[in-house]
Design a protein around this motif. Structure first.
Motif, PDB file in Angstrom:
ATOM      1  N   ASN A 128       0.817  -1.206   0.000  1.00  0.00           N
ATOM      2  CA  ASN A 128       0.000   0.000   0.000  1.00  0.00           C
ATOM      3  C   ASN A 128       0.856   1.263   0.000  1.00  0.00           C
ATOM      4  N   GLY A 129       1.964   1.240   0.745  1.00  0.00           N
ATOM      5  CA  GLY A 129       2.796   2.430   0.864  1.00  0.00           C
ATOM      6  C   GLY A 129       3.920   2.513  -0.159  1.00  0.00           C
ATOM      7  N   ASN A 130       4.228   1.401  -0.822  1.00  0.00           N
ATOM      8  CA  ASN A 130       5.373   1.378  -1.726  1.00  0.00           C
ATOM      9  C   ASN A 130       5.129   0.316  -2.791  1.00  0.00           C
ATOM     10  N   GLU A 131       4.181   0.579  -3.651  1.00  0.00           N
ATOM     11  CA  GLU A 131       3.625  -0.420  -4.554  1.00  0.00           C
ATOM     12  C   GLU A 131       4.668  -1.143  -5.400  1.00  0.00           C
ATOM     13  N   HIS A 132       5.669  -0.438  -5.896  1.00  0.00           N
ATOM     14  CA  HIS A 132       6.566  -1.017  -6.887  1.00  0.00           C
ATOM     15  C   HIS A 132       7.799  -1.701  -6.304  1.00  0.00           C
ATOM     16  N   TYR A 133       8.191  -1.359  -5.061  1.00  0.00           N
ATOM     17  CA  TYR A 133       9.479  -1.826  -4.552  1.00  0.00           C
ATOM     18  C   TYR A 133       9.406  -2.473  -3.169  1.00  0.00           C
ATOM     19  N   TYR A 134       8.219  -2.651  -2.643  1.00  0.00           N
ATOM     20  CA  TYR A 134       8.046  -3.116  -1.264  1.00  0.00           C
ATOM     21  C   TYR A 134       8.706  -4.462  -0.990  1.00  0.00           C
ATOM     22  N   ASN A 135       8.855  -5.300  -2.043  1.00  0.00           N
ATOM     23  CA  ASN A 135       9.387  -6.652  -1.842  1.00  0.00           C
ATOM     24  C   ASN A 135      10.795  -6.824  -2.420  1.00  0.00           C
ATOM     25  N   TRP A 136      11.480  -5.709  -2.708  1.00  0.00           N
ATOM     26  CA  TRP A 136      12.862  -5.772  -3.181  1.00  0.00           C
ATOM     27  C   TRP A 136      13.807  -6.009  -2.001  1.00  0.00           C
ATOM     28  N   ASN A 137      15.023  -6.447  -2.311  1.00  0.00           N
ATOM     29  CA  ASN A 137      16.093  -6.448  -1.324  1.00  0.00           C
ATOM     30  C   ASN A 137      16.520  -4.997  -1.096  1.00  0.00           C
ATOM     31  N   MET A 138      16.458  -4.558   0.143  1.00  0.00           N
ATOM     32  CA  MET A 138      16.809  -3.178   0.471  1.00  0.00           C
ATOM     33  C   MET A 138      17.952  -3.184   1.478  1.00  0.00           C
ATOM     34  N   ILE A 139      19.023  -2.517   1.114  1.00  0.00           N
ATOM     35  CA  ILE A 139      20.242  -2.568   1.931  1.00  0.00           C
ATOM     36  C   ILE A 139      20.700  -1.147   2.219  1.00  0.00           C
ATOM     37  N   THR A 175      11.339   9.379   2.921  1.00  0.00           N
ATOM     38  CA  THR A 175      10.403  10.199   3.692  1.00  0.00           C
ATOM     39  C   THR A 175       9.014  10.105   3.071  1.00  0.00           C
ATOM     40  N   SER A 176       8.057  10.728   3.712  1.00  0.00           N
ATOM     41  CA  SER A 176       6.695  10.747   3.177  1.00  0.00           C
ATOM     42  C   SER A 176       6.612  11.551   1.882  1.00  0.00           C
ATOM     43  N   ARG A 177       7.607  12.372   1.593  1.00  0.00           N
ATOM     44  CA  ARG A 177       7.607  13.155   0.355  1.00  0.00           C
ATOM     45  C   ARG A 177       7.749  12.275  -0.885  1.00  0.00           C
ATOM     46  N   TYR A 178       8.200  11.045  -0.688  1.00  0.00           N
ATOM     47  CA  TYR A 178       8.438  10.125  -1.799  1.00  0.00           C
ATOM     48  C   TYR A 178       7.200   9.922  -2.673  1.00  0.00           C
ATOM     49  N   ASP A 179       6.048   9.732  -2.056  1.00  0.00           N
ATOM     50  CA  ASP A 179       4.842   9.483  -2.850  1.00  0.00           C
ATOM     51  C   ASP A 179       3.689  10.415  -2.488  1.00  0.00           C
ATOM     52  N   GLY A 195       0.282  15.547 -11.105  1.00  0.00           N
ATOM     53  CA  GLY A 195       0.242  14.143 -10.725  1.00  0.00           C
ATOM     54  C   GLY A 195       1.604  13.482 -10.742  1.00  0.00           C
ATOM     55  N   ASN A 196       2.630  14.232 -11.130  1.00  0.00           N
ATOM     56  CA  ASN A 196       3.987  13.689 -11.207  1.00  0.00           C
ATOM     57  C   ASN A 196       4.662  13.731  -9.840  1.00  0.00           C
ATOM     58  N   THR A 197       4.409  12.714  -9.031  1.00  0.00           N
ATOM     59  CA  THR A 197       5.099  12.596  -7.751  1.00  0.00           C
ATOM     60  C   THR A 197       6.465  11.957  -7.976  1.00  0.00           C
ATOM     61  N   ASN A 201       6.008   8.253  -8.817  1.00  0.00           N
ATOM     62  CA  ASN A 201       5.534   8.007 -10.182  1.00  0.00           C
ATOM     63  C   ASN A 201       6.639   8.210 -11.209  1.00  0.00           C
ATOM     64  N   THR A 202       7.420   9.270 -11.017  1.00  0.00           N
ATOM     65  CA  THR A 202       8.421   9.597 -12.031  1.00  0.00           C
ATOM     66  C   THR A 202       9.579   8.598 -12.021  1.00  0.00           C
TER      67      THR A 202
END
Length: 406
Positions: free
Chosen positions: A101-112, A332-336, A347-349, A352-353
């Motif tokens: 919900n908060g990070n639709e495209h990358y929520y399940n990536w490896n994050m380091i 931060t919350s500014r991301y989306d 609409g270009n957050t 999205n970009t």
């Protein structure tokens, strides 16, 4: 009720970032403690996708060698110079959010997330520690990054995509290291750079001083006599002015990896801390004199030109640069947030970009979003009431960091 609480704790544990120490005995923080990083494991469609993020937090500073070492000593007593008091688990927001919900495209990536504890912008190396006030200080940024990458190499070499990122001092580190990381991985791995707030313009402050440049010269002498800057081409072409390779505006000419540049055109840290435009401390320019407004417009124009020059030379370059007084966006919350769009009401957050750029194979002509509307006509920006409330914690952190290096 107890079962619900237990379930929440289990879910948070699975979704959180876990602390890992780098095993190389030479990869030490300022105080000699082991360097470290946080990692959240990818899964599903993100199992072979990675984001490497360099933590930010300014750098050690001073106008004399004594001040520089004292700054390092002070910093060694904090989490930006030591790993002794780090939490075993962390949760991050924005681009590192672990929910769909908060990070639709990358929520399940490896994050380091590489913890920043060397004080020198994740670079430089001095084999022998310096002793100050009875304590040994280690300058091992180069060793930390290389050891970190070595420990991750088996996984990264099999990745589909690796994104190199970071904010502030971590943003400039992403510029430093992205081509080096690209060179170490197989050609089958797609590598991109998405540095956040890593452009610090080389110019004098409003009072005519240039303390950051003077401090940088001392820092290069201190930690870069045994190792070179990660971007060897930049160093080779600037033998008499190696300091240029520590500014993104000059380094961008030599970075071959595709970049998506995230940057405020009125960078808060630059204005308030580096360039001494005190009226920007409340994240707007309403209390500024005409001289301060004129200076802020110079920063806007220079930053805009730096990004456009990169775009003209490397057409695949993308970017998101609002006309806002702000610093750091991705985690931060500014991301989306819909309160941050370029241009306003488009609409270009940022979210999205970035996603559009990553999925366009960098072939779009309209993949760079630079706000052509200057302050204060920049709507959908940090000057909104909502965003100012959310920035209070960041203001406190930046003030604390500034006190460390002053």
């Amino acid at each position: 009720m107890k079962k619900t609480i237990c379930l929440i704790l289990i879910v948070q544990s699975i979704m959180s970032f876990h602390l890992k120490y780098i095993s190389d005995p030479k990869a030490l923080c300022l105080d000699g403690s082991p360097s470290s990083f946080y990692k959240a494991e990818g899964y599903g469609t993100g199992a072979k996708k990675y984001i490497l993020h360099f933590q930010g937090g300014s750098r050690i500073g001073g106008q004399t060698y004594e001040q520089l070492v004292k700054s390092a000593y002070t910093r060694s007593k904090t989490d930006l110079g030591s790993s002794k008091n780090l939490n075993q688990q962390m949760l991050y927001s924005g681009w590192f959010g672990r929910t769909k919900n908060g990070n639709e495209h990358y929520y399940n990536w490896n994050m380091i997330y590489l913890n920043y504890c060397d004080g020198t912008q994740h670079q430089g190396y001095k084999s022998d520690p310096i002793e100050y006030e009875g304590q040994k200080l280690y300058f091992r940024g180069d060793q930390i990054v290389k050891s970190w990458l070595s420990e991750l190499y088996d996984d990264l070499s099999k990745a589909e995509i690796v994104i190199v990122s970071g904010c502030s001092a971590g943003g400039i580190a992403a510029y430093f290291w992205v081509d080096y990381i690209r060179s170490k991985l197989p050609a089958s791995v797609v590598v991109y750079g998405i540095p956040d707030s890593g452009i610090f313009i080389d110019m004098a402050a409003i009072d005519g001083t240039n303390n950051p440049r003077q401090s940088l010269d001392l820092l290069i002498d201190l930690v870069n006599s045994e190792v070179s800057h990660p971007n060897s081409e930049c160093v080779s072409n600037n033998q008499q002015q190696k300091w240029k390779c520590y500014y993104a505006q000059y380094l961008l000419e030599y970075i071959k990896t595709p970049l998506f540049i995230v940057q405020s055109l009125y960078d808060y840290y630059s204005l308030s801390q580096m360039f001494k435009v005190d009226c920007a401390n409340n994240y707007n320019l309403t209390q500024c004199t005409q001289d301060q407004l004129d200076f802020s417009q110079i920063l806007y124009s220079k930053t805009y030109d730096v990004i456009m020059k990169r775009k003209q030379s490397f057409q695949e370059t993308g970017g998101f640069a609002p006309s806002c007084i702000e610093h750091c966006f991705l985690l931060t919350s500014r991301y989306d947030s819909a309160d941050w769009q370029v241009p306003g009401e488009s609409g270009n957050t940022l979210s999205n970009t970035i996603n559009k750029w990553l999925n366009s194979n960098q072939k779009y002509d309209d993949n760079i979003y630079l706000d052509s509307v200057e302050w204060p006509e920049n709507h959908k920006c940090s000057n909104s009431e909502l965003s100012n409330y959310s920035n209070q914690f960041q203001i406190i952190i930046i003030i604390l960091i500034s006190s460390i290096i002053s």
